[in-house]
Design an enzyme around this catalytic site. Structure first.
Site: not given
Length: 314
Positions: A89, A257, A290
């Site tokens: 991320s 995601d 995610h």
């Protein structure tokens, strides 16, 4: 990684940045068996995502100071001029920003859930928070520490969640997308430690990216302030196409995601169009969201084994 700390011995390392801040790195010098790694092993630097950043900086400082200091420390500590870097991320964003400005060709890097462009995210709660300037309001109130567990943030999030189009019943899914492959034990470990605080300024910076579709340095929204920091009235752009074409990259992203959206990742990949084909691997997992990349029960087979194979090649 939280589970690994319970299974493996780790040692705390202290790193000082060029602007005088003290960082803590956790080093795993040996495996579960207790045997120390061979001295010629290539070190791997793992970088977490958004939450846990310091209270008065945006990710600009994480890229310019913190990450560079960590790289330099590992170089000096191991004597090895190659480092495998794995970011998740925001951990990918600060590395992409660093490599777009500095040639560190001796380093192999990889990325999971690459975050770069953000204006097409499908996380309605994140998009709504950006559009109504939640982080800016907190900063104006003098709250420079963005703590998801604080009353102020909780109140603002409840306001966002009043939108009938936003389902906040399952907050993890609302933020990250419907993760396919988490189990209760991994989620319990996660919730024992998360969510942690980050800088409100960091949240403002990301909100600017969501609203504008740009990757620039932090915008102070004041010509004089920007001129003072950057020597120009608008914040400088991070040019992803300047990432060296022969720098090995492993990019893995998921179809579910909501933060690292397909369209945003495609835009990043387009900026890397001229990257050497044998130096870049792009992996797409249709059912991953995610959090799956760090906590999925099948992540070793689906993501980490291919990642390790990529490391072996480079």
């Amino acid at each position: 990684m939280l589970v690994a700390f319970k299974l493996w011995d780790f040692k705390k390392q202290i790193v000082t940045t060029k602007d005088g801040y003290i960082l803590s790195l956790l080093r795993l010098p040996n495996g579960r068996s207790g045997a120390f790694s061979r001295p010629n092993k290539i070190p791997v630097l793992l970088q977490h995502g958004l939450l846990m950043a310091y209270w008065d900086w945006s990710w600009d400082e994480l890229a310019a100071n913190d990450l560079r200091a960590s790289f330099d420390y590992v170089y000096q500590r191991t004597g090895n001029q190659t480092i495998h870097y794995v970011g998740h991320s925001l951990g990918t964003l600060i590395a992409l920003a660093t490599f777009s400005q500095h040639k560190l060709l001796s380093m192999v890097r990889s990325a999971l859930c690459p975050i770069a462009y953000l204006n097409q995210i499908t996380s309605l709660i994140s998009k709504a928070a950006a559009q109504i300037f939640v982080a800016e309001d907190l900063y104006w109130l003098g709250l420079h520490k963005f703590d998801p567990n604080s009353k102020a943030v909780d109140k603002l999030l409840k306001t966002v969640c009043m939108d009938p189009e936003i389902d906040c019943y399952n907050m993890i899914s609302a933020m990250t997308g419907p993760n396919c492959c988490l189990n209760s034990s991994s989620v319990e470990v996660f919730l024992d430690h998360e969510p942690q605080a980050t800088s409100t300024k960091n949240m403002i910076h990301l909100a600017q990216m969501i609203r504008r579709g740009t990757i620039t340095k932090y915008d102070y929204d004041d010509n004089d302030e920007n001129m003072s920091h950057y020597g120009q009235i608008s914040p400088p752009v991070y040019n992803m196409s300047k990432i060296p074409n022969d720098l090995p990259l492993f990019l893995s992203y998921g179809g579910q995601d909501k933060l690292s959206d397909d369209n945003d990742v495609s835009r990043l990949l387009n900026s890397l169009h001229f990257h050497d084909g044998d130096k870049m691997t792009v992996q797409y997992q249709d059912n991953y969201a995610h959090a799956d990349f760090v906590m999925a029960v099948n992540a070793k087979r689906i993501v980490y084994d291919p990642l390790m194979a990529f490391f072996e090649l480079h």
